[in-house]
Design a protein around this motif. Structure first.
Motif, mmCIF file in Angstrom:
data_model
loop_
_atom_site.group_PDB
_atom_site.id
_atom_site.type_symbol
_atom_site.label_atom_id
_atom_site.label_comp_id
_atom_site.label_asym_id
_atom_site.label_seq_id
_atom_site.Cartn_x
_atom_site.Cartn_y
_atom_site.Cartn_z
ATOM 1 N N MET A 13 43.465 43.962 54.286
ATOM 2 C CA MET A 13 42.731 43.833 53.025
ATOM 3 C C MET A 13 41.269 44.245 53.195
ATOM 4 O O MET A 13 40.681 44.812 52.275
ATOM 5 C CB MET A 13 42.828 42.403 52.482
ATOM 6 C CG MET A 13 44.183 42.061 51.903
ATOM 7 S SD MET A 13 44.682 43.132 50.527
ATOM 8 C CE MET A 13 43.485 42.669 49.275
ATOM 9 N N VAL A 44 50.463 44.222 46.995
ATOM 10 C CA VAL A 44 49.246 43.714 46.377
ATOM 11 C C VAL A 44 48.939 44.559 45.145
ATOM 12 O O VAL A 44 48.920 45.782 45.219
ATOM 13 C CB VAL A 44 48.046 43.802 47.362
ATOM 14 C CG1 VAL A 44 46.779 43.278 46.718
ATOM 15 C CG2 VAL A 44 48.347 43.070 48.647
ATOM 16 N N VAL A 57 42.065 40.880 43.265
ATOM 17 C CA VAL A 57 43.516 40.860 43.471
ATOM 18 C C VAL A 57 44.126 40.003 42.368
ATOM 19 O O VAL A 57 43.729 38.861 42.164
ATOM 20 C CB VAL A 57 43.880 40.301 44.857
ATOM 21 C CG1 VAL A 57 45.382 40.167 44.992
ATOM 22 C CG2 VAL A 57 43.319 41.188 45.956
#
Length: 63
Positions: A13, A44, A57
């Motif tokens: 991430m 995601v 997110v």
């Protein structure tokens, strides 16, 4: 999520956050700022706001 996967996911991430339009991400429908990517086997879906340098997110799918 197991701790080892969590660590790998967090590192992935961080890479995605540095280039949210890259790393094999794809736009969701016609909106280029709504993106989807697979990070260490975790799907995601996120939204990029370049004006404030934010990646939000909105969905993480881990099975």
């Amino acid at each position: 999520m197991p701790r080892t996967l969590q660590s790998a996911f967090d590192a992935g991430m961080q890479c995605l956050a540095s280039d949210p339009y890259g790393h094999d991400s794809a736009p969701v429908k016609a909106d280029g700022d709504r993106r989807e990517a697979t990070v260490r086997g975790v799907v995601v879906r996120y939204y990029v706001s370049a004006t404030v340098l934010t990646v939000t997110v909105v969905r993480v799918v881990y099975i």
